[in-house]
Design a protein around this motif. Structure first.
Motif, PDB file in Angstrom:
ATOM      1  N   PHE A  13      20.492  -7.935  32.712  1.00  0.00           N
ATOM      2  CA  PHE A  13      19.801  -8.168  33.972  1.00  0.00           C
ATOM      3  C   PHE A  13      18.461  -8.862  33.795  1.00  0.00           C
ATOM      4  O   PHE A  13      17.757  -8.655  32.804  1.00  0.00           O
ATOM      5  CB  PHE A  13      19.580  -6.842  34.702  1.00  0.00           C
ATOM      6  CG  PHE A  13      20.819  -6.322  35.355  1.00  0.00           C
ATOM      7  CD1 PHE A  13      21.767  -5.633  34.620  1.00  0.00           C
ATOM      8  CD2 PHE A  13      21.056  -6.550  36.704  1.00  0.00           C
ATOM      9  CE1 PHE A  13      22.930  -5.173  35.217  1.00  0.00           C
ATOM     10  CE2 PHE A  13      22.216  -6.085  37.311  1.00  0.00           C
ATOM     11  CZ  PHE A  13      23.155  -5.397  36.575  1.00  0.00           C
ATOM     12  N   GLY A  14      18.105  -9.655  34.807  1.00  0.00           N
ATOM     13  CA  GLY A  14      16.783 -10.245  34.883  1.00  0.00           C
ATOM     14  C   GLY A  14      15.796  -9.257  35.492  1.00  0.00           C
ATOM     15  O   GLY A  14      16.171  -8.155  35.879  1.00  0.00           O
ATOM     16  N   PRO A  15      14.513  -9.656  35.618  1.00  0.00           N
ATOM     17  CA  PRO A  15      13.469  -8.748  36.106  1.00  0.00           C
ATOM     18  C   PRO A  15      13.456  -8.580  37.620  1.00  0.00           C
ATOM     19  O   PRO A  15      12.765  -7.710  38.133  1.00  0.00           O
ATOM     20  CB  PRO A  15      12.182  -9.415  35.628  1.00  0.00           C
ATOM     21  CG  PRO A  15      12.531 -10.857  35.548  1.00  0.00           C
ATOM     22  CD  PRO A  15      13.959 -10.919  35.135  1.00  0.00           C
ATOM     23  N   GLY A  63      10.013  -1.724  40.520  1.00  0.00           N
ATOM     24  CA  GLY A  63       9.843  -3.158  40.700  1.00  0.00           C
ATOM     25  C   GLY A  63      10.356  -4.005  39.563  1.00  0.00           C
ATOM     26  O   GLY A  63      10.043  -5.202  39.496  1.00  0.00           O
ATOM     27  N   LYS A  64      11.149  -3.415  38.669  1.00  0.00           N
ATOM     28  CA  LYS A  64      11.637  -4.164  37.509  1.00  0.00           C
ATOM     29  C   LYS A  64      13.163  -4.249  37.512  1.00  0.00           C
ATOM     30  O   LYS A  64      13.845  -3.613  38.308  1.00  0.00           O
ATOM     31  CB  LYS A  64      11.178  -3.462  36.219  1.00  0.00           C
ATOM     32  CG  LYS A  64       9.677  -3.354  36.077  1.00  0.00           C
ATOM     33  CD  LYS A  64       9.054  -4.681  35.784  1.00  0.00           C
ATOM     34  CE  LYS A  64       7.542  -4.617  35.694  1.00  0.00           C
ATOM     35  NZ  LYS A  64       7.086  -3.820  34.539  1.00  0.00           N
ATOM     36  N   GLY A  65      13.683  -5.033  36.575  1.00  0.00           N
ATOM     37  CA  GLY A  65      15.122  -5.137  36.428  1.00  0.00           C
ATOM     38  C   GLY A  65      15.703  -3.929  35.724  1.00  0.00           C
ATOM     39  O   GLY A  65      15.008  -2.952  35.447  1.00  0.00           O
ATOM     40  N   LEU A  66      16.998  -4.001  35.432  1.00  0.00           N
ATOM     41  CA  LEU A  66      17.707  -2.892  34.795  1.00  0.00           C
ATOM     42  C   LEU A  66      17.751  -3.079  33.281  1.00  0.00           C
ATOM     43  O   LEU A  66      18.015  -4.175  32.794  1.00  0.00           O
ATOM     44  CB  LEU A  66      19.142  -2.814  35.316  1.00  0.00           C
ATOM     45  CG  LEU A  66      19.385  -2.056  36.615  1.00  0.00           C
ATOM     46  CD1 LEU A  66      18.669  -2.694  37.775  1.00  0.00           C
ATOM     47  CD2 LEU A  66      20.867  -1.949  36.890  1.00  0.00           C
ATOM     48  N   THR A  67      17.514  -1.989  32.569  1.00  0.00           N
ATOM     49  CA  THR A  67      17.628  -1.988  31.123  1.00  0.00           C
ATOM     50  C   THR A  67      18.808  -1.111  30.737  1.00  0.00           C
ATOM     51  O   THR A  67      18.869   0.054  31.128  1.00  0.00           O
ATOM     52  CB  THR A  67      16.343  -1.443  30.469  1.00  0.00           C
ATOM     53  OG1 THR A  67      15.235  -2.259  30.857  1.00  0.00           O
ATOM     54  CG2 THR A  67      16.470  -1.428  28.957  1.00  0.00           C
ATOM     55  N   GLN A  72      26.748  -6.252  31.129  1.00  0.00           N
ATOM     56  CA  GLN A  72      25.934  -7.201  31.879  1.00  0.00           C
ATOM     57  C   GLN A  72      24.470  -7.048  31.482  1.00  0.00           C
ATOM     58  O   GLN A  72      24.005  -5.939  31.225  1.00  0.00           O
ATOM     59  CB  GLN A  72      26.067  -6.968  33.387  1.00  0.00           C
ATOM     60  CG  GLN A  72      27.413  -7.341  33.961  1.00  0.00           C
ATOM     61  CD  GLN A  72      27.438  -7.283  35.478  1.00  0.00           C
ATOM     62  OE1 GLN A  72      26.423  -7.086  36.134  1.00  0.00           O
ATOM     63  NE2 GLN A  72      28.615  -7.466  36.041  1.00  0.00           N
ATOM     64  N   PHE A 119      21.858   2.836  33.067  1.00  0.00           N
ATOM     65  CA  PHE A 119      20.715   1.933  33.056  1.00  0.00           C
ATOM     66  C   PHE A 119      19.447   2.697  33.404  1.00  0.00           C
ATOM     67  O   PHE A 119      19.470   3.703  34.112  1.00  0.00           O
ATOM     68  CB  PHE A 119      20.865   0.823  34.117  1.00  0.00           C
ATOM     69  CG  PHE A 119      21.985  -0.141  33.881  1.00  0.00           C
ATOM     70  CD1 PHE A 119      23.250   0.115  34.388  1.00  0.00           C
ATOM     71  CD2 PHE A 119      21.767  -1.316  33.176  1.00  0.00           C
ATOM     72  CE1 PHE A 119      24.281  -0.793  34.197  1.00  0.00           C
ATOM     73  CE2 PHE A 119      22.792  -2.226  32.986  1.00  0.00           C
ATOM     74  CZ  PHE A 119      24.049  -1.961  33.498  1.00  0.00           C
ATOM     75  N   GLN A 147      28.383   2.619  32.386  1.00  0.00           N
ATOM     76  CA  GLN A 147      27.117   2.226  31.773  1.00  0.00           C
ATOM     77  C   GLN A 147      25.964   2.942  32.449  1.00  0.00           C
ATOM     78  O   GLN A 147      25.954   3.079  33.682  1.00  0.00           O
ATOM     79  CB  GLN A 147      26.955   0.702  31.887  1.00  0.00           C
ATOM     80  CG  GLN A 147      25.879   0.097  31.025  1.00  0.00           C
ATOM     81  CD  GLN A 147      26.003  -1.431  30.940  1.00  0.00           C
ATOM     82  OE1 GLN A 147      26.879  -2.041  31.550  1.00  0.00           O
ATOM     83  NE2 GLN A 147      25.143  -2.057  30.167  1.00  0.00           N
TER      84      GLN A 147
END
Lengths: 111, 114
Positions: free
Chosen positions: B105-107, A41-45, B103, A36, A34
């Motif tokens: 993910f959160g921030p 400072g942010k989560g994974l997209t 999965q 991403f 995968q």
């Protein structure tokens, strides 16, 4: 033990250029891989997920390929834009619930 | 609006104090995960849970504890036994019936311990 590496660690390109990010893994016995995107400072997209039986996946300007036998995946970004600037991580799923992440490539697209 | 929420976004603590990070999801996912991210490194798994009232240690569980009393919630406690707690913490969840194994993910929560 599965290890995931990403080269280069950082990349800077002018806007409009096509580019390739690399991901390597040591054990070819994977369920999927995968890619991403992570903004500071942010989560994974999630960008693209390639199952072990697939060779590539495409979404818009992004194309990810997978070569299990050589332990490599590439993420191709066409016509890069400043908004593409972020860190890109790859991750391989090695068993039922085990995912190994690479350290990421930090991309800067210069206007 | 479904998703994963983590709070707070930033957390500051003095050395020697325990601190709990929140993770909530309304995706009805069975499995939840906690990862730690340090600069220049990939994410490392701390704990994960596939069902309520059950959880498993990941690769770096020492100095951390979790609970899973509800399907939606998977709080992480960073204890004073964790030697280098300053890091970015990410929570994720997954639907075990989803054969793509993806999965979500959160921030994230950035924890700074001084």
């Amino acid at each position: 033990k599965q290890e995931v590496t990403q080269i280069p660690a950082a990349l800077s390109v002018p806007e409009g250029e096509n580019l390739v990010l690399n991901c390597s893994f040591t054990d070819s016995a994977i369920y999927n891989l995968q890619w991403f995107r992570q903004d500071p400072g942010k989560g994974l997209t999630s960008l693209l997920l390639i199952q072990s039986s697939q060779r590539e996946q495409t979404s818009g300007r992004l194309n990810a390929s997978l070569d299990k036998s050589s332990g490599r995946s590439t993420l191709y970004i066409a016509a890069s834009q400043p908004g593409d600037s972020a860190t890109y991580l790859c991750a391989v799923k090695t068993s039922y619930d085990k995912v190994i992440f690479g350290p990421g490539t930090s991309l800067s697209v210069i206007p | 609006d479904g998703g994963i929420t983590q709070s707070p976004k930033y957390l500051f603590r003095k050395e020697g104090q325990n601190v709990t990070l929140s993770c909530e999801q309304n995706l009805n996912h069975d499995a939840m995960y906690w990862y730690r991210q340090d600069p220049g490194q990939g994410l490392r798994l701390i704990y994960y849970s596939q069902i309520v009232n059950d959880f498993q240690k990941g690769d770096i569980a020492e100095g951390y504890s979790v609970s899973r009393e509800k399907k939606e919630s998977f709080p992480l406690t960073v204890t004073s036994a964790q030697k280098n707690p300053t890091a970015f913490y990410l929570c994720a969840s997954r639907d075990l019936a989803d054969l793509s194994y993806e999965q979500y993910f959160g921030p994230g929560t950035r924890l700074t311990v001084t």
